[in-house]
Each structure stands twice: as C-alpha cells, then as structure tokens.
Design a protein around this motif. Structure first.
Motif, short mmCIF file in Angstrom:
data_model
loop_
_atom_site.label_atom_id
_atom_site.label_comp_id
_atom_site.label_asym_id
_atom_site.label_seq_id
_atom_site.Cartn_x
_atom_site.Cartn_y
_atom_site.Cartn_z
N GLN A 268 0.83 -1.21 0.00
CA GLN A 268 0.00 0.00 0.00
C GLN A 268 0.86 1.26 0.00
N GLU A 269 1.82 1.31 0.91
CA GLU A 269 2.61 2.53 1.08
C GLU A 269 3.58 2.77 -0.07
N GLN A 270 3.97 1.71 -0.75
CA GLN A 270 4.92 1.86 -1.86
C GLN A 270 4.23 1.93 -3.23
N GLY A 271 2.91 1.96 -3.23
CA GLY A 271 2.18 2.11 -4.49
C GLY A 271 2.24 0.91 -5.41
N LEU A 272 2.46 -0.27 -4.84
CA LEU A 272 2.65 -1.46 -5.68
C LEU A 272 1.34 -2.01 -6.23
N PHE A 273 0.23 -1.76 -5.55
CA PHE A 273 -1.06 -2.15 -6.12
C PHE A 273 -1.29 -1.37 -7.42
N ALA A 274 -1.09 -0.07 -7.35
CA ALA A 274 -1.31 0.77 -8.53
C ALA A 274 -0.38 0.38 -9.67
N GLU A 275 0.86 0.03 -9.34
CA GLU A 275 1.81 -0.37 -10.39
C GLU A 275 1.33 -1.60 -11.14
N ASN A 276 0.54 -2.43 -10.48
CA ASN A 276 0.01 -3.62 -11.12
C ASN A 276 -1.41 -3.39 -11.67
N GLY A 277 -1.84 -2.14 -11.66
CA GLY A 277 -3.11 -1.79 -12.29
C GLY A 277 -4.35 -2.23 -11.55
N VAL A 278 -4.26 -2.35 -10.23
CA VAL A 278 -5.43 -2.78 -9.46
C VAL A 278 -5.71 -1.77 -8.35
N THR A 279 -6.97 -1.44 -8.18
CA THR A 279 -7.39 -0.56 -7.09
C THR A 279 -7.78 -1.42 -5.89
N VAL A 280 -7.19 -1.12 -4.75
CA VAL A 280 -7.42 -1.92 -3.55
C VAL A 280 -7.90 -1.04 -2.41
N ASP A 281 -8.99 -1.43 -1.82
CA ASP A 281 -9.47 -0.82 -0.57
C ASP A 281 -8.95 -1.72 0.54
N LEU A 282 -7.80 -1.35 1.11
CA LEU A 282 -7.11 -2.19 2.09
C LEU A 282 -7.59 -1.86 3.49
N THR A 283 -8.13 -2.84 4.19
CA THR A 283 -8.69 -2.63 5.52
C THR A 283 -7.94 -3.47 6.55
N TYR A 284 -7.44 -2.81 7.58
CA TYR A 284 -6.76 -3.48 8.68
C TYR A 284 -7.75 -3.72 9.81
N PHE A 285 -7.80 -4.96 10.29
CA PHE A 285 -8.72 -5.33 11.36
C PHE A 285 -7.95 -5.54 12.66
N ASP A 286 -8.37 -4.83 13.70
CA ASP A 286 -7.78 -5.05 15.01
C ASP A 286 -8.12 -6.45 15.53
N SER A 287 -9.30 -6.94 15.16
CA SER A 287 -9.73 -8.28 15.55
C SER A 287 -9.69 -9.19 14.33
N TYR A 288 -8.87 -10.22 14.39
CA TYR A 288 -8.75 -11.17 13.28
C TYR A 288 -10.08 -11.82 12.96
N THR A 289 -10.84 -12.21 13.99
CA THR A 289 -12.11 -12.89 13.75
C THR A 289 -13.10 -11.99 13.02
N ASP A 290 -13.00 -10.69 13.23
CA ASP A 290 -13.86 -9.77 12.50
C ASP A 290 -13.54 -9.79 11.00
N SER A 291 -12.26 -9.99 10.67
CA SER A 291 -11.90 -10.07 9.25
C SER A 291 -12.48 -11.34 8.62
N LEU A 292 -12.48 -12.43 9.37
CA LEU A 292 -13.08 -13.68 8.87
C LEU A 292 -14.56 -13.49 8.59
N THR A 293 -15.23 -12.83 9.52
CA THR A 293 -16.66 -12.59 9.37
C THR A 293 -16.94 -11.66 8.20
N ALA A 294 -16.08 -10.67 8.03
CA ALA A 294 -16.28 -9.71 6.94
C ALA A 294 -16.23 -10.40 5.58
N LEU A 295 -15.31 -11.35 5.40
CA LEU A 295 -15.25 -12.07 4.14
C LEU A 295 -16.46 -12.99 3.98
N SER A 296 -16.82 -13.68 5.03
CA SER A 296 -17.93 -14.63 4.96
C SER A 296 -19.27 -13.95 4.72
#
Length: 330
Positions: free
Chosen positions: A50-78
């Motif tokens: 994210q910080e080095q702009g590598l998503f953009a270099e590969n032509g993809v837009t990414v909404d990168l979300t950091y989860f303080d709770s790992y289990t919340d990230s599992l639920t978000a995908l499901s």
C-alpha cells in the motif's frame, strides 16, 4: 470458529473494526478489490504494498482494511463485506464448512513458531496445564494449536478451563495474572512474554505445516474478476522483492503497523516462513505430505470434526486455485 455473528455486527464491521485506505488510481474496469488483513507477520507486507504504491503499479485498485480483531476479518469475508482476506487454512475450512464459498489463490506463509502457547512461571510443559485456565480467542488458529498441543500431551480441552478472549485481550489478561497461560500469535506473543518468568510451552514449530496462511477470495469474485485477482497475486510477489531489496525500510513499515519496535519485529523472522513463488507452486501440487495443501486440508478437516469445532467436514472441491500463482512471471 462459528462464523455466524449478529447481522448488526456484520453491517458495521468495516467502520468499527478496521481502518481503510485505497490506492490512488482505478484499474480500467473500475473494479475495486476490498482486501482485509490483520496483525500477523505474514500479512504485514500488504501494508508495504500500500505505502509503496505497488497495487497501482500492477493496475489494481485496492481498498485495504486493517482489522484489530482477526475474527472480524473472517466474518467480513464470509458476510460479503470483503472480497478477499488474509487468513489461515483452518479458519477458511471452518468458514467453508459453514456454507461460505471461498477460494485460496496464494500461500502467504507457514507459521513456524510465531503461534505459541505461553505459560507463567512454574508451568513448564503442556501437561502442566491440566486444571489450569488458558485464555485464547475461540475458533482461531491458536485455539487449534492449543488443541493440537493438548492432544499430543495426552490431554483434552476438558482438562483445562478455557477463558475466551480476543487475542490482544488474552495476552493482556495473561500479563495481568488473570490466567495461567495464553494462546497467541505474533506480535501479541511479545506482550505475553513480557511477564517475568513466562515461556512458550508449545509453538507452531512443533507441528510443521499445520498452520499455513493464505490470500482467500470470495469464490464468486474470482470467477467474475480474474484480472484483479491476478494483479493482487502479482503485487504480492513484487512486494516480497521490494522487501528483500529494502529490508530496513520494510521492517520499519511493518513494525509500525504491528505496534512493536523494529528490533522486536526482527525476532519474528524465523517464526514466519514467507513462501516464495517456487514454494507456492509446490504447495498447490496435490500430494501426501505436510508440504501439500490438499493433504493439510484433509488432515485439518478431520481434526476440526473430531474436536467438534465444526459439524461436518467442509467440501474441498474448488478450494485451491493454482491458476494465478502459475501465471506469475518467474
């Protein structure tokens, strides 16, 4: 483990549980990949990307979300609040068992020591945990590690008292003397080991290959947006190359995201084995050893059923898709 949380919680996950940043330029299709990750050394490279702009270099837009709770990230995908997430094979199998349609497209790493069962002074072995209280985030990979360690020591979960807490809270409770032991993953292991006399009585190094970590997509997204999936996989390997060429700068980025010092972050190196392109290709190859993902999936699925962590073994057809790793230029 059980992936069904209150619907209201699912609706607010992305605003209440994480922080989100998008890359600057959209890809030509206008499709944004909603990618989640949480505190684990094998997933912090996404912050570097994210910080080095590598998503953009590969032509993809990414909404990168950091989860303080790992289990919340599992639920978000499901629950459809993410398109992709960084998560363990164990937890992916649990989600699939519950009806989620998910596809693994990349191996980030194997845990080789950074998942730990840490006990206070006077508790020297897993067998010594009998009759003790252990804090662990139920349903996560460290709960799984705890069960594996207990079984190896001839014990079961019924021989201990489990105190269910989120991993950061579990580590804090351990340091405060509220429990006898804790199951935690780095960087929360650093917190737990801050208690004088504490020690790891079991780690993921004791169970080689048992805890692989992956980039997991909603299966429908993979079908509908293969170019974006490929761009994300390409970005991962570009990120590893950038980290190798800029190690100190990369460690500074990842340590800051993890809330630890650069020196502490360096201690995690041996405990998380980041997979190369070649190791990815080998892992996706069907086989009968711990190095083969299909073998690990069958082994973990059986354990989850035997331990009554899921009601039935998850279907494995279509779970692993090596297409995108195979398409990466060497």
């Amino acid at each position: 483990m059980k992936r069904v949380l209150a619907a209201a919680a699912a609706l607010v996950l992305l605003t209440a549980c994480g922080s989100s940043d998008s890359t600057d330029s959209a890809d030509s299709s206008g499709t944004t990949v909603r990618l989640g990750f949480s505190a684990w050394p094998g997933w912090f490279p996404w912050q570097v990307a994210q910080e080095q702009g590598l998503f953009a270099e590969n032509g993809v837009t990414v909404d990168l979300t950091y989860f303080d709770s790992y289990t919340d990230s599992l639920t978000a995908l499901s629950t459809g609040n993410l398109d992709a997430n960084s998560q363990t094979l164990n937890d992916t199998l649990s989600s699939v068992s519950g009806g989620a349609q998910q596809t693994i497209v990349l191996v980030n790493d194997n845990s080789t020591g950074n998942d730990q069962i840490i006990a206070r002074s006077g508790i020297d072995t897993v067998a010594d945990l009998k009759g003790r209280t252990v804090a662990v985030e139920q349903g996560t990979v460290d709960h799984y590690l705890l069960l594996l360690a207990l079984r190896k020591a001839g014990l079961s979960e019924g021989d201990i008292t489990v105190k269910p807490l989120l991993t950061d809270a579990a580590a804090a409770a351990f340091v405060a003397g509220q429990v006898d032991a804790v199951g935690a993953f780095a960087p929360f292991t650093t917190t737990a080991l801050g208690l004088a006399g504490s020690k790891a009585v079991a780690t993921s190094a004791d169970f080689p290959g048992a805890i692989p970590d992956h980039l997991v997509f909603d299966a429908g997204f993979v079908k509908d947006h293969p170019k974006q999936v490929q761009a994300l996989v390409d970005t991962w390997f570009d990120t590893l190359a950038w980290i190798a060429a800029n190690k100190d700068a990369a460690i500074a980025i990842m340590a800051k995201k993890g809330g630890v010092s650069d020196a502490d972050y360096k201690t995690y190196d041996a405990g998380t084995t980041i997979f190369t392109h070649e190791q990815n290709l080998a892992a996706f190859t069907p086989g009968e050893t711990a190095a083969n993902l299909d073998f690990q999936a069958r082994s973990i699925a059986k354990f989850l059923v035997d331990a009554k962590l899921v009601d039935e073994a998850p279907p494995l057809d279509g779970l692993f898709d090596a297409t995108f790793v195979k398409a990466v230029s060497p």
